[in-house]
Design an enzyme around this catalytic site. Structure first.
Site, PDB file in Angstrom:
ATOM      1  N   GLU A  73     -39.880 -17.675  65.436  1.00  0.00           N
ATOM      2  CA  GLU A  73     -40.363 -17.289  66.773  1.00  0.00           C
ATOM      3  C   GLU A  73     -39.757 -18.195  67.833  1.00  0.00           C
ATOM      4  O   GLU A  73     -40.450 -19.003  68.453  1.00  0.00           O
ATOM      5  CB  GLU A  73     -41.890 -17.319  66.800  1.00  0.00           C
ATOM      6  CG  GLU A  73     -42.484 -16.310  65.832  1.00  0.00           C
ATOM      7  CD  GLU A  73     -43.994 -16.190  65.910  1.00  0.00           C
ATOM      8  OE1 GLU A  73     -44.547 -16.383  66.999  1.00  0.00           O
ATOM      9  OE2 GLU A  73     -44.604 -15.897  64.872  1.00  0.00           O
ATOM     10  N   HIS A 123     -47.082 -10.834  59.763  1.00  0.00           N
ATOM     11  CA  HIS A 123     -46.750 -11.762  60.852  1.00  0.00           C
ATOM     12  C   HIS A 123     -46.533 -13.155  60.259  1.00  0.00           C
ATOM     13  O   HIS A 123     -47.056 -13.473  59.199  1.00  0.00           O
ATOM     14  CB  HIS A 123     -47.846 -11.756  61.919  1.00  0.00           C
ATOM     15  CG  HIS A 123     -47.662 -10.621  62.867  1.00  0.00           C
ATOM     16  ND1 HIS A 123     -47.653 -10.766  64.228  1.00  0.00           N
ATOM     17  CD2 HIS A 123     -47.416  -9.308  62.633  1.00  0.00           C
ATOM     18  CE1 HIS A 123     -47.432  -9.598  64.797  1.00  0.00           C
ATOM     19  NE2 HIS A 123     -47.297  -8.696  63.850  1.00  0.00           N
ATOM     20  N   GLU A 159     -46.733 -11.492  72.030  1.00  0.00           N
ATOM     21  CA  GLU A 159     -47.827 -12.464  72.186  1.00  0.00           C
ATOM     22  C   GLU A 159     -47.423 -13.665  73.038  1.00  0.00           C
ATOM     23  O   GLU A 159     -48.234 -14.219  73.767  1.00  0.00           O
ATOM     24  CB  GLU A 159     -48.333 -12.923  70.811  1.00  0.00           C
ATOM     25  CG  GLU A 159     -47.261 -13.603  69.976  1.00  0.00           C
ATOM     26  CD  GLU A 159     -47.786 -14.154  68.642  1.00  0.00           C
ATOM     27  OE1 GLU A 159     -49.000 -14.261  68.475  1.00  0.00           O
ATOM     28  OE2 GLU A 159     -46.956 -14.481  67.775  1.00  0.00           O
ATOM     29  N   PRO A 171     -30.625 -13.642  60.399  1.00  0.00           N
ATOM     30  CA  PRO A 171     -29.256 -13.318  60.777  1.00  0.00           C
ATOM     31  C   PRO A 171     -28.782 -14.108  61.998  1.00  0.00           C
ATOM     32  O   PRO A 171     -29.556 -14.351  62.919  1.00  0.00           O
ATOM     33  CB  PRO A 171     -29.319 -11.828  61.145  1.00  0.00           C
ATOM     34  CG  PRO A 171     -30.631 -11.317  60.653  1.00  0.00           C
ATOM     35  CD  PRO A 171     -31.533 -12.479  60.564  1.00  0.00           C
ATOM     36  N   GLU A 199     -55.794 -12.680  58.857  1.00  0.00           N
ATOM     37  CA  GLU A 199     -55.190 -13.960  59.244  1.00  0.00           C
ATOM     38  C   GLU A 199     -55.511 -14.935  58.126  1.00  0.00           C
ATOM     39  O   GLU A 199     -56.666 -15.059  57.712  1.00  0.00           O
ATOM     40  CB  GLU A 199     -55.764 -14.441  60.579  1.00  0.00           C
ATOM     41  CG  GLU A 199     -55.272 -15.817  61.009  1.00  0.00           C
ATOM     42  CD  GLU A 199     -53.749 -15.930  61.087  1.00  0.00           C
ATOM     43  OE1 GLU A 199     -53.153 -15.241  61.918  1.00  0.00           O
ATOM     44  OE2 GLU A 199     -53.177 -16.709  60.301  1.00  0.00           O
ATOM     45  N   GLU A 224     -43.199  -9.427  61.802  1.00  0.00           N
ATOM     46  CA  GLU A 224     -42.900 -10.113  63.053  1.00  0.00           C
ATOM     47  C   GLU A 224     -41.638 -10.954  62.783  1.00  0.00           C
ATOM     48  O   GLU A 224     -40.559 -10.388  62.639  1.00  0.00           O
ATOM     49  CB  GLU A 224     -44.108 -10.949  63.454  1.00  0.00           C
ATOM     50  CG  GLU A 224     -44.054 -11.510  64.841  1.00  0.00           C
ATOM     51  CD  GLU A 224     -45.145 -12.539  65.030  1.00  0.00           C
ATOM     52  OE1 GLU A 224     -45.448 -13.285  64.092  1.00  0.00           O
ATOM     53  OE2 GLU A 224     -45.699 -12.611  66.146  1.00  0.00           O
ATOM     54  N   HIS A 271     -57.010  -6.440  59.203  1.00  0.00           N
ATOM     55  CA  HIS A 271     -56.270  -7.635  59.608  1.00  0.00           C
ATOM     56  C   HIS A 271     -56.667  -8.823  58.753  1.00  0.00           C
ATOM     57  O   HIS A 271     -57.852  -9.081  58.538  1.00  0.00           O
ATOM     58  CB  HIS A 271     -56.528  -7.967  61.089  1.00  0.00           C
ATOM     59  CG  HIS A 271     -55.725  -9.141  61.560  1.00  0.00           C
ATOM     60  ND1 HIS A 271     -56.296 -10.264  62.099  1.00  0.00           N
ATOM     61  CD2 HIS A 271     -54.392  -9.366  61.534  1.00  0.00           C
ATOM     62  CE1 HIS A 271     -55.322 -11.143  62.398  1.00  0.00           C
ATOM     63  NE2 HIS A 271     -54.176 -10.612  62.069  1.00  0.00           N
TER      64      HIS A 271
HETATM   65  C1  NOJ Z   1     -50.184 -14.592  65.372  1.00  0.00           C
HETATM   66  C2  NOJ Z   1     -49.795 -13.148  65.276  1.00  0.00           C
HETATM   67  O1  NOJ Z   1     -48.427 -12.990  65.560  1.00  0.00           O
HETATM   68  C3  NOJ Z   1     -50.648 -12.353  66.237  1.00  0.00           C
HETATM   69  O2  NOJ Z   1     -50.252 -11.000  66.245  1.00  0.00           O
HETATM   70  C4  NOJ Z   1     -52.101 -12.510  65.874  1.00  0.00           C
HETATM   71  O3  NOJ Z   1     -52.876 -11.888  66.862  1.00  0.00           O
HETATM   72  C5  NOJ Z   1     -52.504 -13.985  65.797  1.00  0.00           C
HETATM   73  N1  NOJ Z   1     -51.592 -14.750  65.009  1.00  0.00           N
HETATM   74  C6  NOJ Z   1     -53.885 -14.139  65.207  1.00  0.00           C
HETATM   75  O4  NOJ Z   1     -53.878 -13.732  63.876  1.00  0.00           O
HETATM   76 CA    CA Z   2     -46.715 -14.783  65.570  1.00  0.00          CA
END
Ligand code: NOJ
Ligand code: CA
Length: 670
Positions: free
Chosen positions: A172, A443, A468, A189, A375, A462, A373
């Site tokens: 990122e 992600h 974000e 890449p 995380e 991602e 989701h």
């Molecule tokens: C980073 C992720 O890229 C994002 O999409 C997500 O909302 C947050 N983490 C929380 O999980």
């Molecule tokens: Ca992220």
């Protein structure tokens, strides 16, 4: 829509073997059309070397290969034991993607090298759009511990490069554009352009399986050497049986856009392993997400909690009304208040104000798919302990997809996101998800290396500086969207999450959410026009494509019609125009209809669409969504115009774009 037949490769392979020539020290391999040539030789002291030419011009100068194992040095003293050559020409179909029909056409040389009793097999492939090679070291009595992979990529010319640093934990980052001689290290890449703009190249890898991610480190004036992401004990790769590397790839093209439409990465992956793919379906989605990034809502339960049953019902109603097949609710499960701590997240138990059963039942009633989701905060042992149970629960609820996340350092500490330990984990998630008929959107992932061919439930990821960052940092500059299709995009689909209409979001107080400076928060916004946001639905490919704004910003907005109409699964893709970091026009076909996206960097410019890609003699109804005369990036980015026009193959359209502006066009057959 997704027939099994889509997976049955239409096998038209013409494969044949040549005789071995063990005396040979040199091999010349050319691509089927003869434009790309790879020369292999052993140097005088038995070091393997390769070099690459395109259209007779040297692109990669002699570059050596070698391996250091814990108990053996495999860097020189090799002899050629055997050479086997073959050609393959086959066609296969993707169940979903940027296009359906793919051609896999290459010439191959497989060279077995020998150093004493030790063998190493090198396989080189020459395609019309690049070259690839991998190596295999046969199983040894004990495990193999790879301590160094010494793959060189020595360039002949000092080309322009677009690159991000070799960060072992994140992709990122903003891309930098410098001569390649000034690149200290890079993730792949990485993309190159020659000074005369006749050679475009990209280095990456394909089929990264049970191995460590490769980064590049500067070596010599114009060269790079592979550096693999280590385990905490500095071993790079551990193998119980044979050690088989991913493919090292060098894509080559005469036009920048041809890098994007190359299928080399997919072709180097194994065929599909999922027999029944009916449940795998590309889909657009909306969700409770952006509100948290701009500080309007929270993931944790409390006054501003985003994922409440009530909000979920609103999103499901909106999706059902507006042709959006799926919804995502982040912050639905307990544990967000402990983010960062060990065993923080519970991926099964919902917060008290989120009635998961009711939300899932309402999705079913309305014909909307529920994306779960997860995380993880990077806590792998904790996630792996829960995963099987969580995934089976999601399947019972009727969900068909999971968005995963790995924000934060990896537990066990000392592991990196891009090392072998995590490559194994990310694959385990994909394989377990397949068992429970779940698609994956990852992600903070490992980079894409084309494994969607083998595991077509690995939809998108991602691994890019996505939307974000516009919520809580100095954001993504206008050129970013014109760089990532030519760099990160070469590896595969991008979950960038486009589609913010309220570009300055001044109604929301983002300062309360993030621990950063007031200056950054005051400046934070989206650095594009609204029309460019629409363009990203076409220029950035993702089979799970999020329309990321709050639904209140879409309700009643005329430009939302484009998001309703645009698909995220295509029969054909063309890059009509493209200059890396500057501007591009992408056209994609779905059945008889076409969708176009055009975008520019910080420079306002007029882009010309030549519709000669349309079949001759047919008329189409096109709707153009573009910047208007009032559009101005700083003060009035949301201004737009919508125009309806009849087009055919002879139409040429000049479209003025504002700074960081663009356009989107839907083209329906009459
Ligand atoms: C980073 C992720 O890229 C994002 O999409 C997500 O909302 C947050 N983490 C929380 O999980
Ligand atoms: Ca992220």
């Amino acid at each position: 829509m997704y027939h099994i037949k889509a997976f049955l490769c239409c096998l038209m392979a013409s494969t044949f073997l040549f005789a071995c020539n063990a005396e040979k020290k040199q091999v010349q391999l050319t691509s089927p059309n003869g434009n790309i040539a790879l020369d292999f030789k052993l140097s005088d002291n038995g070091i393997p070397e390769y070099a690459v030419k395109m259209n007779g011009r040297s692109v990669i100068a002699p570059s050596s290969l070698g391996w250091e194992l814990k108990n053996a040095s495999l860097s020189q003293g090799f002899k050629v034991a055997s050479i086997e050559e073959r050609s393959v020409d086959e066609k296969w179909q993707m169940p979903w993607g940027e296009r359906k029909k793919i051609e896999n056409h290459y010439n191959q040389s497989q060279i077995v090298l020998q150093q004493g009793e030790q063998k190493v097999t090198l396989t080189f492939r020459a395609f019309d759009d690049g070259v690839a090679f991998r190596y295999e070291i046969p199983a040894m009595a004990d495990s193999i511990f790879l301590m160094e992979e010494k793959t060189q990529f020595n360039f002949v010319e000092d080309m322009q490069a677009w690159w991000i640093h070799a960060d072992y934990d994140s992709y990122e980052r903003l891309y930098q554009n410098t001569p390649l001689s000034k690149v200290p290290d890079a993730n792949t890449p990485i993309t190159f352009e020659s000074a005369d703009q006749k050679v475009f190249a990209s280095i990456h890898e394909a089929a990264l399986t049970d191995y460590a991610g490769m980064t590049l480190k500067k070596e010599g004036d114009l060269g790079f050497k592979s550096v693999l992401v280590p385990w905490p004990d500095q071993v790079l790769v551990r193998a119980k049986g044979e050690l088989k590397s991913p493919w090292r790839t060098i894509q080559l093209a005469e036009k920048a856009g041809d890098l994007i439409t190359s299928d080399i990465i997919l072709n180097l992956n194994e065929p599909n392993k999922i027999a029944d793919t009916e449940w795998i379906k590309p889909m657009k989605y909306i969700g409770v997400w952006w509100g948290m990034h701009i500080g309007h809502q929270t993931w944790t339960m409390g006054e501003r909690h985003g994922a409440t049953t009530e909000h979920a019902i609103d999103y499901i109603d909106f999706a059902a009304k507006h042709n959006i097949p799926a919804v995502l609710f982040e912050g639905w499960n307990t544990g967000w208040e402990n983010w960062g701590a060990k065993d923080a997240f519970d991926h099964i138990t919902p917060y008290a104000d989120f009635d998961l059963d009711k939300v899932a039942a309402y999705c079913k009633e309305k014909g909307i798919e529920l994306i779960m989701h997860n995380e993880t905060g990077g806590d792998i042992p904790s996630y792996e302990a829960l995963m099987e149970k969580a995934f089976s629960t999601y399947q019972e609820l009727g969900s068909n997809a999971v968005k995963t996340g790995y924000a934060g350092g990896i537990i066990p500490r000392g592991q990196y996101h891009h090392g072998q330990y995590m490559v194994r984990h990310y694959r385990k998630v994909v394989e377990t998800a397949a068992k429970y008929h779940l698609m994956i959107d990852a992600h903070e992932p490992i980079k894409d290396t084309g494994i969607r061919r083998t595991w077509p439930n690995m939809m998108t990821r991602e691994g890019v500086r996505g939307m974000e960052w516009n919520g809580w940092s100095d954001g993504n500059p206008p050129s970013h969207h014109l760089i990532i299709p030519f760099t990160r995009g070469l590896s595969g689909p991008i979950d960038y999450t486009p589609g913010i209409f309220d570009l300055k979001y001044e109604r929301y107080d983002n300062r309360i959410a993030w621990n950063t400076t007031a200056e950054i928060m005051d400046e934070a916004r989206i650095n594009t026009t609204l029309a460019k946001q629409l363009a990203l639905f076409v220029t950035l490919y993702s089979p799970l494509q999020m329309a990321s704004d709050l639904i209140e910003n879409y309700e009643g907005h005329p430009a939302f019609q484009f998001i309703r109409d645009v698909p995220c699964d295509w029969d054909e893709t063309h890059i009509l125009d493209g200059k890396i970091g500057k501007h591009m026009i992408t056209a994609r076909r779905d059945g008889n209809n076409w969708f176009l996206g055009g975008a520019t960097d910080e420079e306002a410019r007029t882009l010309t669409v030549d519709f000669s890609f349309l079949p001759k003699g047919k008329k189409y109804d096109a709707t153009l969504y573009a910047d208007s005369e009032e559009t101005e990036l700083k003060h009035n980015p949301g201004a737009y115009r919508i125009e309806k026009i009849e087009v055919d193959a002879s139409t040429k359209m000049n479209i003025p774009c504002a700074q960081s502006g663009g356009f989107a066009i839907s083209v329906f057959e009459k």
